[in-house]
Write an enzyme that holds these catalytic residues in place. Structure first.
Site, PDB file in Angstrom:
ATOM      1  CG  ASP A  88     -12.006  -9.997   3.291  1.00 26.72           C
ATOM      2  OD1 ASP A  88     -12.066  -9.091   2.428  1.00 26.72           O
ATOM      3  OD2 ASP A  88     -11.442  -9.856   4.380  1.00 26.72           O
ATOM      4  CG  ASN A 126      -0.507  -7.181  -0.999  1.00 26.04           C
ATOM      5  OD1 ASN A 126      -1.128  -7.842  -1.820  1.00 26.04           O
ATOM      6  ND2 ASN A 126      -0.895  -7.059   0.257  1.00 26.04           N
ATOM      7  CD  GLU A 131      -2.664  -1.429   2.475  1.00 25.95           C
ATOM      8  OE1 GLU A 131      -2.637  -0.547   3.336  1.00 25.95           O
ATOM      9  OE2 GLU A 131      -3.310  -2.490   2.613  1.00 25.95           O
ATOM     10  CG  HIS A 177      -9.593  -6.528   1.784  1.00 27.16           C
ATOM     11  ND1 HIS A 177      -9.699  -7.647   2.600  1.00 27.16           N
ATOM     12  CD2 HIS A 177      -8.295  -6.149   1.831  1.00 27.16           C
ATOM     13  CE1 HIS A 177      -8.506  -7.912   3.132  1.00 27.16           C
ATOM     14  NE2 HIS A 177      -7.638  -7.026   2.667  1.00 27.16           N
ATOM     15  CD  GLU A 191      -4.175  -8.207   2.377  1.00 23.83           C
ATOM     16  OE1 GLU A 191      -5.072  -7.555   2.937  1.00 23.83           O
ATOM     17  OE2 GLU A 191      -2.982  -7.855   2.342  1.00 23.83           O
TER      18      GLU A 191
HETATM   19  O1  G3I Z   1      -2.016  -8.249  19.217  1.00 31.66           O
HETATM   20  C1  G3I Z   1      -2.455  -7.030  19.802  1.00 31.66           C
HETATM   21  C2  G3I Z   1      -2.832  -7.238  21.206  1.00 31.66           C
HETATM   22  O2  G3I Z   1      -1.667  -7.590  21.937  1.00 31.66           O
HETATM   23  C3  G3I Z   1      -3.446  -5.972  21.762  1.00 31.66           C
HETATM   24  O3  G3I Z   1      -3.886  -6.176  23.059  1.00 31.66           O
HETATM   25  C4  G3I Z   1      -4.654  -5.548  20.910  1.00 31.66           C
HETATM   26  C5  G3I Z   1      -5.256  -4.242  21.389  1.00 31.66           C
HETATM   27  O4  G3I Z   1      -5.912  -3.584  20.351  1.00 31.66           O
HETATM   28  O5  G3I Z   1      -4.183  -5.369  19.600  1.00 31.66           O
HETATM   29  C6  G3I Z   1      -3.635  -6.536  19.034  1.00 31.66           C
HETATM   30  O6  G3I Z   1      -3.181  -6.226  17.772  1.00 31.66           O
HETATM   31  C7  G3I Z   1      -4.150  -6.021  16.762  1.00 31.66           C
HETATM   32  C8  G3I Z   1      -3.855  -7.004  15.629  1.00 31.66           C
HETATM   33  O7  G3I Z   1      -4.718  -6.752  14.541  1.00 31.66           O
HETATM   34  C9  G3I Z   1      -3.997  -8.449  16.064  1.00 31.66           C
HETATM   35  O8  G3I Z   1      -5.285  -8.709  16.413  1.00 31.66           O
HETATM   36  C10 G3I Z   1      -4.070  -4.610  16.261  1.00 31.66           C
HETATM   37  O9  G3I Z   1      -4.521  -3.728  17.280  1.00 31.66           O
HETATM   38  C11 G3I Z   1      -4.908  -4.438  15.028  1.00 31.66           C
HETATM   39  O10 G3I Z   1      -4.682  -3.140  14.495  1.00 31.66           O
HETATM   40  C12 G3I Z   1      -4.531  -5.460  14.011  1.00 31.66           C
HETATM   41  O11 G3I Z   1      -5.350  -5.311  12.881  1.00 31.66           O
HETATM   42  C13 G3I Z   1      -4.864  -5.863  11.680  1.00 31.66           C
HETATM   43  C14 G3I Z   1      -4.819  -4.790  10.595  1.00 31.66           C
HETATM   44  O12 G3I Z   1      -4.323  -5.376   9.406  1.00 31.66           O
HETATM   45  C15 G3I Z   1      -3.950  -3.613  10.966  1.00 31.66           C
HETATM   46  O13 G3I Z   1      -2.637  -3.838  10.747  1.00 31.66           O
HETATM   47  C16 G3I Z   1      -5.796  -6.960  11.218  1.00 31.66           C
HETATM   48  O14 G3I Z   1      -5.798  -8.025  12.168  1.00 31.66           O
HETATM   49  C17 G3I Z   1      -5.348  -7.482   9.868  1.00 31.66           C
HETATM   50  O15 G3I Z   1      -6.321  -8.375   9.351  1.00 31.66           O
HETATM   51  C18 G3I Z   1      -5.200  -6.324   8.888  1.00 31.66           C
HETATM   52  O16 G3I Z   1      -4.696  -6.839   7.672  1.00 31.66           O
HETATM   53  C19 G3I Z   1      -4.525  -5.889   6.620  1.00 31.66           C
HETATM   54  C20 G3I Z   1      -3.347  -6.336   5.806  1.00 31.66           C
HETATM   55  O17 G3I Z   1      -2.216  -6.475   6.607  1.00 31.66           O
HETATM   56  C21 G3I Z   1      -3.066  -5.361   4.660  1.00 31.66           C
HETATM   57  N1  G3I Z   1      -4.251  -5.155   3.846  1.00 31.66           N
HETATM   58  C22 G3I Z   1      -5.444  -4.773   4.597  1.00 31.66           C
HETATM   59  C23 G3I Z   1      -5.743  -5.788   5.688  1.00 31.66           C
HETATM   60  C24 G3I Z   1      -7.028  -5.471   6.394  1.00 31.66           C
HETATM   61  O18 G3I Z   1      -6.920  -4.238   7.069  1.00 31.66           O
END
Ligand code: G3I
Length: 390
Positions: free
Chosen positions: A281, A209, A167, A245, A279
């Protein structure tokens, strides 16, 4: 360069067909009649030479035996959903935290599954120490290269495709702000990252990506221009990830997404590049009703069909294993039910649609040839028009 995936698909298709045939003959030859379980998506995809993957969760989900069983039964590839990103894997300047990614890589290897790497440079999920620092250009290049050496180097030989940069293109005319565009410059930082990734893991295919680039729109053009520029500069890039997505309304007709995806994929093929669906969905407003689940199934069918038909696509990765493991409800309140399996791992209509497609995919329609209307009509050559209207 685009991989010779036609050959890969043909060989595996033959092998898959033979396996199915042998199974049928043995059963037909008098073995006691036993109800055979239906083939899994993984088996059906393998018979088509397709990698079918899923984003893989970290702990505690990864420790759940049911999760592991479904992941390894239905999918042939996995991607760390979060655990290879900068924040989780490089939490302090001199500290790497490989345990989660190692556990995911081990599970995939133990189950003969391929792995995509995600990602080596992005604007999200970066550690505070990185985003709060002020770096000169040389310092930033050093940080980025050291990180790529450590992470891509650790998994070298295990990763079939790396999302080197995620991105980079903004929503308007500017690049998406991130630590690298600010300190190294855009698009220079992409060149730095790809060159280093090639050195760190020479056997991985290197991908750019992005989201929202599956179907024609100005941002898809901006990404294409960025990638074409990289190819022109001799940057070692092998492919482009279409995140995909999508939502239940993404494909207004039964052919619109297949046609649109094939058009976008074709222009990368012309650059010599692979395309992977990285990715996938398909979000639905909750609660999902039967009509929406049926329309969701058709969106999945259209996307997978495009990958089956495109000569430069052999990978479709879903962004999660089941609706219990999807980022959508957390990021898009009121939406969800976006994957092939429901929250109890039960197949949804979309699962059945993908299984039916993989079991018996329609042939790519032959190009239509325009025949001269009469002997007196002079045509310089037969005109061939693509007919991506499946
Ligand atoms: O693991 C921590 C945990 O320790 C903490 O307590 C909690 C509190 O909020 O956060 C946890 O981390 C989160 C993580 O997901 C794991 O669940 C982050 O806050 C959260 O921001 C993170 O979100 C991810 C998001 O990317 C942001 O980076 C999503 O799971 C993930 O599916 C999403 O994936 C992205 C791809 O990488 C790139 N393309 C878009 C896609 C969807 O947004």
């Amino acid at each position: 360069m685009a991989r010779s995936r036609g050959r890969h698909r043909t060989l595996t298709s033959v092998a898959g067909s033979l396996a199915l045939l042998v199974g049928t003959v043995l059963v037909g030859a008098g073995a006691p009649a036993q109800a055979q379980p239906p083939p899994t998506l993984r088996e059906l995809a393998a018979a088509q030479g397709l990698h079918l993957g899923a984003a893989v969760a970290g702990p505690p989900t990864l420790a759940d035996p049911t999760y592991r069983e479904v992941l390894t039964r239905e999918f042939s590839m996995g991607t760390s959903e979060n655990d290879m990103k900068w924040g989780p894997i490089h939490p302090a300047p001199d500290t790497y935290a490989f345990a989660n990614a190692d556990a995911q890589a081990a599970l995939l290897a133990d189950n003969a599954m391929a792995m995509r790497g995600h990602n080596l440079a992005w604007h999200m999920q970066n550690p505070d120490w990185l985003t709060s620092g002020t770096w000169t250009r040389d310092e930033a290049i050093g940080l980025l290269e050291d990180h790529i050496d450590a992470v891509a180097g650790r998994y070298a030989g295990r990763i079939v495709e790396w999302d080197v940069v995620n991105e980079a293109v903004g929503l308007g005319d500017d690049p998406w702000p991130n630590p690298w565009s600010a300190s190294i410059g855009y698009p220079d930082y992409l060149d730095v990252a790809f060159h280093r990734a090639r050195l760190a893991d020479p056997s991985a295919q290197l991908f750019y990506n992005d989201f929202g680039i599956e179907l024609a729109n100005p941002r898809a053009d901006a990404v294409y221009d960025l990638v074409r520029g990289m190819v022109g500069r001799g940057v070692p890039i092998d492919g482009v990830g279409f995140q995909a997505h999508l939502s239940v309304d993404s494909c207004p007709t039964p052919t619109s997404c297949t046609d649109g995806l094939l058009t976008e994929m074709a222009r990368y093929e012309a650059l010599g590049l692979q395309v992977s669906i990285t990715e996938l969905d398909v979000a639905i407003p909750l609660p999902a009703d039967a009509d929406e689940l049926a329309r969701q199934a058709d969106v999945y069918r259209q996307v997978v069909l495009a990958c089956l038909w495109a000569p430069n696509c052999d990978t479709v990765v879903l962004w999660g294993v089941s609706d219990a493991h999807s980022w959508i409800p957390g990021f898009r309140p009121g939406w969800g039910a976006a994957l092939l399996l429901d929250e109890q791992y039960q197949p949804k209509p979309a699962y059945d649609a993908v299984a039916a497609l993989l079991a018996d995919p329609p042939a790519l329609p032959a190009p239509t040839t325009t025949v001269p209307a009469s002997p007196t009509t002079v045509a310089p050559a037969a005109q061939v028009t693509p007919a991506f209207t499946g």
